[in-house]
Design a protein around this motif. Structure first.
Motif, mmCIF file in Angstrom:
data_model
loop_
_atom_site.group_PDB
_atom_site.id
_atom_site.type_symbol
_atom_site.label_atom_id
_atom_site.label_comp_id
_atom_site.label_asym_id
_atom_site.label_seq_id
_atom_site.Cartn_x
_atom_site.Cartn_y
_atom_site.Cartn_z
ATOM 1 N N ALA A 1 0.854 -1.191 0.000
ATOM 2 C CA ALA A 1 0.000 0.000 0.000
ATOM 3 C C ALA A 1 0.891 1.242 0.000
ATOM 4 O O ALA A 1 1.768 1.370 0.855
ATOM 5 N N ILE A 2 0.674 2.130 -0.953
ATOM 6 C CA ILE A 2 1.459 3.370 -0.997
ATOM 7 C C ILE A 2 0.780 4.372 -0.055
ATOM 8 O O ILE A 2 -0.277 4.910 -0.368
ATOM 9 N N ASP A 3 1.407 4.600 1.094
ATOM 10 C CA ASP A 3 0.858 5.534 2.091
ATOM 11 C C ASP A 3 1.275 6.966 1.779
ATOM 12 O O ASP A 3 0.592 7.921 2.146
ATOM 13 N N ILE A 4 2.445 7.089 1.155
ATOM 14 C CA ILE A 4 3.037 8.407 0.875
ATOM 15 C C ILE A 4 3.468 8.425 -0.584
ATOM 16 O O ILE A 4 4.155 7.502 -1.034
ATOM 17 N N LEU A 5 3.053 9.443 -1.302
ATOM 18 C CA LEU A 5 3.519 9.600 -2.693
ATOM 19 C C LEU A 5 4.250 10.927 -2.803
ATOM 20 O O LEU A 5 3.700 11.978 -2.467
ATOM 21 N N VAL A 6 5.483 10.884 -3.262
ATOM 22 C CA VAL A 6 6.226 12.112 -3.553
ATOM 23 C C VAL A 6 6.361 12.221 -5.071
ATOM 24 O O VAL A 6 7.082 11.443 -5.702
ATOM 25 N N ASN A 7 5.610 13.162 -5.654
ATOM 26 C CA ASN A 7 5.677 13.396 -7.102
ATOM 27 C C ASN A 7 6.860 14.309 -7.374
ATOM 28 O O ASN A 7 6.748 15.535 -7.325
ATOM 29 N N ASN A 8 7.997 13.697 -7.626
ATOM 30 C CA ASN A 8 9.242 14.459 -7.749
ATOM 31 C C ASN A 8 9.811 14.477 -9.162
ATOM 32 O O ASN A 8 10.480 15.443 -9.539
ATOM 33 N N ALA A 9 9.556 13.424 -9.939
ATOM 34 C CA ALA A 9 10.215 13.299 -11.250
ATOM 35 C C ALA A 9 10.013 14.564 -12.078
ATOM 36 O O ALA A 9 8.906 15.101 -12.148
ATOM 37 N N GLY A 10 11.087 15.031 -12.675
ATOM 38 C CA GLY A 10 10.960 16.236 -13.492
ATOM 39 C C GLY A 10 12.157 16.430 -14.395
ATOM 40 O O GLY A 10 13.235 15.882 -14.142
ATOM 41 N N ILE A 11 11.936 17.197 -15.448
ATOM 42 C CA ILE A 11 13.033 17.537 -16.365
ATOM 43 C C ILE A 11 13.052 19.044 -16.589
ATOM 44 O O ILE A 11 12.079 19.745 -16.258
ATOM 45 N N GLN A 12 14.160 19.504 -17.118
ATOM 46 C CA GLN A 12 14.276 20.927 -17.468
ATOM 47 C C GLN A 12 14.625 21.013 -18.947
ATOM 48 O O GLN A 12 15.286 20.108 -19.492
ATOM 49 N N PHE A 13 14.181 22.046 -19.601
ATOM 50 C CA PHE A 13 14.563 22.297 -20.997
ATOM 51 C C PHE A 13 14.590 23.806 -21.169
ATOM 52 O O PHE A 13 13.567 24.462 -21.039
ATOM 53 N N ARG A 14 15.780 24.368 -21.374
ATOM 54 C CA ARG A 14 15.929 25.825 -21.395
ATOM 55 C C ARG A 14 16.047 26.332 -22.830
ATOM 56 O O ARG A 14 16.988 25.972 -23.532
ATOM 57 N N LYS A 15 15.090 27.139 -23.234
ATOM 58 C CA LYS A 15 15.128 27.742 -24.576
ATOM 59 C C LYS A 15 14.169 28.929 -24.581
ATOM 60 O O LYS A 15 13.067 28.837 -24.034
ATOM 61 N N PRO A 16 14.578 30.037 -25.210
ATOM 62 C CA PRO A 16 13.643 31.165 -25.297
ATOM 63 C C PRO A 16 12.368 30.731 -26.019
ATOM 64 O O PRO A 16 12.418 29.940 -26.968
ATOM 65 N N MET A 17 11.225 31.256 -25.576
ATOM 66 C CA MET A 17 9.936 30.822 -26.115
ATOM 67 C C MET A 17 9.783 31.043 -27.612
ATOM 68 O O MET A 17 9.093 30.293 -28.282
ATOM 69 N N LEU A 18 10.416 32.100 -28.135
ATOM 70 C CA LEU A 18 10.280 32.372 -29.571
ATOM 71 C C LEU A 18 10.875 31.245 -30.399
ATOM 72 O O LEU A 18 10.537 31.057 -31.557
ATOM 73 N N GLU A 19 11.771 30.474 -29.786
ATOM 74 C CA GLU A 19 12.429 29.361 -30.490
ATOM 75 C C GLU A 19 11.947 27.993 -29.997
ATOM 76 O O GLU A 19 12.460 26.963 -30.425
ATOM 77 N N LEU A 20 11.007 28.004 -29.102
ATOM 78 C CA LEU A 20 10.613 26.752 -28.450
ATOM 79 C C LEU A 20 9.623 25.959 -29.308
ATOM 80 O O LEU A 20 8.581 26.486 -29.705
ATOM 81 N N ALA A 21 9.948 24.704 -29.572
ATOM 82 C CA ALA A 21 9.045 23.831 -30.341
ATOM 83 C C ALA A 21 7.938 23.322 -29.422
ATOM 84 O O ALA A 21 8.169 23.037 -28.243
ATOM 85 N N THR A 22 6.746 23.192 -29.993
ATOM 86 C CA THR A 22 5.583 22.721 -29.212
ATOM 87 C C THR A 22 5.858 21.348 -28.601
ATOM 88 O O THR A 22 5.456 21.058 -27.478
ATOM 89 N N GLU A 23 6.570 20.531 -29.365
ATOM 90 C CA GLU A 23 6.896 19.187 -28.899
ATOM 91 C C GLU A 23 7.709 19.239 -27.588
ATOM 92 O O GLU A 23 7.488 18.431 -26.669
ATOM 93 N N ASP A 24 8.651 20.191 -27.502
ATOM 94 C CA ASP A 24 9.453 20.311 -26.275
ATOM 95 C C ASP A 24 8.612 20.851 -25.124
ATOM 96 O O ASP A 24 8.779 20.443 -23.973
ATOM 97 N N TRP A 25 7.713 21.781 -25.432
ATOM 98 C CA TRP A 25 6.758 22.272 -24.430
ATOM 99 C C TRP A 25 5.979 21.090 -23.845
ATOM 100 O O TRP A 25 5.900 20.901 -22.638
ATOM 101 N N ARG A 26 5.415 20.271 -24.755
ATOM 102 C CA ARG A 26 4.568 19.146 -24.326
ATOM 103 C C ARG A 26 5.353 18.146 -23.476
ATOM 104 O O ARG A 26 4.851 17.645 -22.473
ATOM 105 N N ARG A 27 6.585 17.883 -23.876
ATOM 106 C CA ARG A 27 7.426 16.912 -23.174
ATOM 107 C C ARG A 27 7.627 17.337 -21.719
ATOM 108 O O ARG A 27 7.522 16.541 -20.791
ATOM 109 N N VAL A 28 7.895 18.624 -21.505
ATOM 110 C CA VAL A 28 8.130 19.114 -20.142
ATOM 111 C C VAL A 28 6.820 19.102 -19.333
ATOM 112 O O VAL A 28 6.808 18.676 -18.173
ATOM 113 N N ILE A 29 5.735 19.522 -19.957
ATOM 114 C CA ILE A 29 4.442 19.526 -19.252
ATOM 115 C C ILE A 29 4.022 18.102 -18.876
ATOM 116 O O ILE A 29 3.556 17.843 -17.758
#
Ligand code: GCO
Length: 255
Positions: free
Chosen positions: A87-115
């Motif tokens: 039984a999972i009594d405690i869940l820590v939602n920690n997994a995450g990634i970073q992707f650094r790029k100015p928005m004017l150059e940001l591909a939708t695919e990379d946006w979606r991947r991070v979200i």
């Protein structure tokens, strides 16, 4: 554990993204407080190594290798926990990634991947965990936010949107699950010394900015999240719901 309020003996905690970084530090901290740990990661070899190291420290560790963006794998992992009587009594939602790029150059695919990785995963895994917690009338969910849960910074738009989402997802979880004995809260780490931030640490100007901007005048160490994580995972926080605790050396307190 000297104080019963913070004692996690007999509890099981699933920490996503815990073979290294902040997740690993929090997993070790929860284990020190008495919890059995379900370590998670996508890299099976790295996960096995982390699990072996923690077992050598005397901790009880299970391994759950799945990608937090793979819903079928998440559902299968929870089915396996059920079959094993875990039984999972405690869940820590920690997994995450970073992707650094100015928005004017940001591909939708990379946006979606991070979200997907930083926000949608917390909903899907949170839902699977909470279905069981609500049935048992008890559970703790700790979502890992960021300074970016409340502040913007150039070049990290999808991360910022996801972490802002984490703060309000935590409030949405509270709206629906607190009455069933499930407390959802968030931690907002400041600038921490992790692999993910290595490019920022190595950047002299950015490093000087962090040290200058942070009242504590230094980066945070991963293990400095443990206190907040144990608090939010334990009986000590039974009437704390929907909050975000910033562990940021004071950065969000000042301009
Ligand atoms: C960045 C960093 C972030 C921060 C974190 C602070 O690019 O801004 O990688 O991950 O360290 O959001 O809370």
């Amino acid at each position: 554990m000297s104080n019963k309020l913070f004692d996690l003996t007999g509890k099981t905690a699933l920490v996503t993204g815990s073979s290294r970084g902040l997740g690993r530090a929090m997993a070790e901290g929860l284990a020190e407080a008495g919890a059995a740990i379900v370590l998670n990661g996508v890299d099976r070899a790295r996960l096995a190594e982390a699990a072996a190291q923690m077992r050598a420290q005397g901790f009880t560790v299970h391994e759950a290798c799945f990608d937090v963006t793979d819903e079928a794998a998440i559902v299968a992992a929870f089915a396996r926990f059920d079959a094993e009587g875990l039984a999972i009594d405690i869940l820590v939602n920690n997994a995450g990634i970073q992707f650094r790029k100015p928005m004017l150059e940001l591909a939708t695919e990379d946006w979606r991947r991070v979200i997907e990785t930083n926000l949608t995963s917390a909903f899907v895994i949170g839902r699977e965990a909470a279905r069981r917690m609500v049935a048992r009338k008890a559970g703790k969910i700790v979502n890992i936010g960021s300074l970016m849960s409340g502040l913007g910074r150039a070049t990290v738009a999808p991360y910022t949107a996801a972490k802002g989402g984490i703060k309000l997802l935590t409030q949405a979880m509270t709206a629906e699950w607190a009455e069933h004995g499930v407390q959802a809260n968030a931690i907002g780490p400041g600038y921490m010394l992790t692999d993910m931030n290595q490019p920022l640490i190595d950047n002299q100007a950015f490093n000087a900015w962090v040290v200058g901007r942070t009242p504590s005048r230094r980066w945070g160490r991963p293990e400095e999240l443990v206190g907040a994580c144990v608090f939010l995972s334990s009986a000590a926080s039974d009437y704390v719901s929907g909050q975000i605790i910033y562990v940021d050396g004071g950065m969000t307190a000042i301009i």
